[in-house]
Write a protein that holds these residues in place. Sequence first.
Motif, PDB file in Angstrom:
ATOM      1  N   TRP A 249       0.829  -1.216   0.000  1.00  0.00           N
ATOM      2  CA  TRP A 249       0.000   0.000   0.000  1.00  0.00           C
ATOM      3  C   TRP A 249       0.855   1.254   0.000  1.00  0.00           C
ATOM      4  N   ASN A 250       0.383   2.232  -0.758  1.00  0.00           N
ATOM      5  CA  ASN A 250       0.882   3.606  -0.690  1.00  0.00           C
ATOM      6  C   ASN A 250      -0.244   4.508  -1.182  1.00  0.00           C
ATOM      7  N   PRO A 251      -0.519   5.632  -0.501  1.00  0.00           N
ATOM      8  CA  PRO A 251      -1.688   6.434  -0.881  1.00  0.00           C
ATOM      9  C   PRO A 251      -1.526   7.210  -2.167  1.00  0.00           C
ATOM     10  N   GLY A 252      -0.296   7.439  -2.616  1.00  0.00           N
ATOM     11  CA  GLY A 252      -0.109   8.291  -3.784  1.00  0.00           C
ATOM     12  C   GLY A 252      -0.355   9.755  -3.448  1.00  0.00           C
ATOM     13  N   ALA A 253      -0.063  10.625  -4.410  1.00  0.00           N
ATOM     14  CA  ALA A 253      -0.080  12.069  -4.157  1.00  0.00           C
ATOM     15  C   ALA A 253      -1.461  12.602  -3.820  1.00  0.00           C
ATOM     16  N   ASP A 254      -2.480  12.237  -4.593  1.00  0.00           N
ATOM     17  CA  ASP A 254      -3.803  12.830  -4.419  1.00  0.00           C
ATOM     18  C   ASP A 254      -4.410  12.446  -3.071  1.00  0.00           C
ATOM     19  N   LEU A 255      -4.383  11.163  -2.728  1.00  0.00           N
ATOM     20  CA  LEU A 255      -4.947  10.745  -1.448  1.00  0.00           C
ATOM     21  C   LEU A 255      -4.148  11.306  -0.284  1.00  0.00           C
ATOM     22  N   ALA A 256      -2.831  11.362  -0.407  1.00  0.00           N
ATOM     23  CA  ALA A 256      -2.000  11.889   0.674  1.00  0.00           C
ATOM     24  C   ALA A 256      -2.380  13.324   1.008  1.00  0.00           C
ATOM     25  N   ARG A 257      -2.710  14.113  -0.021  1.00  0.00           N
ATOM     26  CA  ARG A 257      -3.083  15.514   0.228  1.00  0.00           C
ATOM     27  C   ARG A 257      -4.367  15.632   1.029  1.00  0.00           C
ATOM     28  N   SER A 258      -5.193  14.592   1.018  1.00  0.00           N
ATOM     29  CA  SER A 258      -6.450  14.633   1.767  1.00  0.00           C
ATOM     30  C   SER A 258      -6.312  14.054   3.178  1.00  0.00           C
ATOM     31  N   MET A 259      -5.135  13.537   3.514  1.00  0.00           N
ATOM     32  CA  MET A 259      -4.922  12.886   4.801  1.00  0.00           C
ATOM     33  C   MET A 259      -4.202  13.832   5.746  1.00  0.00           C
ATOM     34  N   ALA A 260      -4.863  14.167   6.847  1.00  0.00           N
ATOM     35  CA  ALA A 260      -4.291  15.144   7.777  1.00  0.00           C
ATOM     36  C   ALA A 260      -3.013  14.642   8.428  1.00  0.00           C
ATOM     37  N   ASP A 261      -2.873  13.314   8.547  1.00  0.00           N
ATOM     38  CA  ASP A 261      -1.703  12.786   9.251  1.00  0.00           C
ATOM     39  C   ASP A 261      -0.617  12.281   8.304  1.00  0.00           C
ATOM     40  N   VAL A 262      -0.667  12.707   7.023  1.00  0.00           N
ATOM     41  CA  VAL A 262       0.418  12.442   6.073  1.00  0.00           C
ATOM     42  C   VAL A 262       0.783  13.771   5.413  1.00  0.00           C
ATOM     43  N   PRO A 263       2.029  14.229   5.547  1.00  0.00           N
ATOM     44  CA  PRO A 263       2.427  15.445   4.828  1.00  0.00           C
ATOM     45  C   PRO A 263       2.210  15.273   3.329  1.00  0.00           C
ATOM     46  N   ASP A 264       2.014  16.378   2.634  1.00  0.00           N
ATOM     47  CA  ASP A 264       1.680  16.308   1.209  1.00  0.00           C
ATOM     48  C   ASP A 264       2.676  15.465   0.418  1.00  0.00           C
ATOM     49  N   ASP A 265       3.957  15.589   0.715  1.00  0.00           N
ATOM     50  CA  ASP A 265       4.972  14.791   0.017  1.00  0.00           C
ATOM     51  C   ASP A 265       5.407  13.578   0.821  1.00  0.00           C
ATOM     52  N   GLY A 266       4.731  13.310   1.949  1.00  0.00           N
ATOM     53  CA  GLY A 266       5.138  12.212   2.815  1.00  0.00           C
ATOM     54  C   GLY A 266       5.006  10.849   2.180  1.00  0.00           C
ATOM     55  N   TYR A 267       4.086  10.720   1.222  1.00  0.00           N
ATOM     56  CA  TYR A 267       3.878   9.427   0.575  1.00  0.00           C
ATOM     57  C   TYR A 267       5.127   8.947  -0.153  1.00  0.00           C
ATOM     58  N   ARG A 268       6.020   9.860  -0.505  1.00  0.00           N
ATOM     59  CA  ARG A 268       7.244   9.485  -1.213  1.00  0.00           C
ATOM     60  C   ARG A 268       8.273   8.835  -0.281  1.00  0.00           C
ATOM     61  N   GLU A 269       8.015   8.873   1.031  1.00  0.00           N
ATOM     62  CA  GLU A 269       9.007   8.449   2.017  1.00  0.00           C
ATOM     63  C   GLU A 269       8.755   7.052   2.563  1.00  0.00           C
ATOM     64  N   PHE A 270       7.692   6.370   2.107  1.00  0.00           N
ATOM     65  CA  PHE A 270       7.408   5.054   2.679  1.00  0.00           C
ATOM     66  C   PHE A 270       6.709   4.152   1.667  1.00  0.00           C
ATOM     67  N   VAL A 271       6.774   2.859   1.965  1.00  0.00           N
ATOM     68  CA  VAL A 271       5.949   1.862   1.299  1.00  0.00           C
ATOM     69  C   VAL A 271       5.520   0.865   2.369  1.00  0.00           C
ATOM     70  N   CYS A 272       4.276   0.434   2.327  1.00  0.00           N
ATOM     71  CA  CYS A 272       3.770  -0.548   3.275  1.00  0.00           C
ATOM     72  C   CYS A 272       3.842  -1.938   2.652  1.00  0.00           C
ATOM     73  N   VAL A 273       4.511  -2.853   3.358  1.00  0.00           N
ATOM     74  CA  VAL A 273       4.583  -4.265   2.972  1.00  0.00           C
ATOM     75  C   VAL A 273       4.090  -5.045   4.182  1.00  0.00           C
TER      76      VAL A 273
END
Length: 302
Positions: A249-273
């Motif tokens: 899982w990774n939210p990608g840019a658009d979903l990350a921007r809607s998540m209060a607990d993920v910085p806008d560019d934070g999705y680039r810093e992780f991957v869920c396995v």
Amino acid sequence: MPEDVFVLPVDRRLGAYTTLRRVGALPVVVVTHPRVRAAITLQGAQLVHWQPAGEEPVLWLSETTAFEEGRAVRGGVPICWPWFGAAGRPAHGFARVLPWELLDVDENGAGDEAGSGDEAVRLTLVLRASEASRAYWPHEFEVSARFVLGRECRIELEARGDFESTAALHTYLRVGDLEEVRVTGLGGPYVDKVLDAPVHTAPATDGIAFRGRTDRVYTSPDDVSRAADPAGKRVVEVRHEGHTDVVVWNPGADLARSMADVPDDGYREFVCVESAHVSRPLVSRPGTPARLGATLRIVSDA
């Protein structure tokens, strides 16, 4: 979690290397050992930091997450139980938002369980049926989370009672740049939850790269997945035990921007396995507990 959790005031000393401290409203068990630094919130029994000596932190934790009672912490390794996803409320189960009891601290070493004979700290936390849990789920249960923290990180979830459940160890791996990451060891068939599509089949050797929002349940995975992270200059292995599935899982840019607990560019810093048991239920019966486990280790430079 701020890096200064390791210098925050100590509420209680639990051993030579283990202390109880507080981040925001949440008590946190902090391990400062010659081999490893780690931290686990009592709420959710959630590992939020694991860092073998000489290495960068392996887990990602959102800098905007709130350490508040009853609110899920974003990052680390949330324990999703007794359901996964939106099968009930709260999403991913109540285990990650209720307080657990710290049952045991063992600093005497764990031999090969910690990897190649390294010293390690072992922690056991337990969650039992209560008035709070019955508001979500009617079953009597006892679920334990066991951690072996050293050069490797082993997590084992054990559920005891008479019921069926689903579960995942929702591991957020910290990466240097998501677009350079490839995860392998996933097998071929998967359910694409972004497209709400039936089972797809991809070449098992190809793995997955990340080009937008990703939410896949791989239903015939290998026992070992690897996340190759060239920007972070390492490969992290996730060894799955007692699983039926691996979720990526990774939210990608658009979903990350809607998540209060993920910085806008934070999705680039992780991957869920995620080591998971979701396509088929975990079956717990009296005298026969259900188990799900994961072991993390850095296997090489990328």
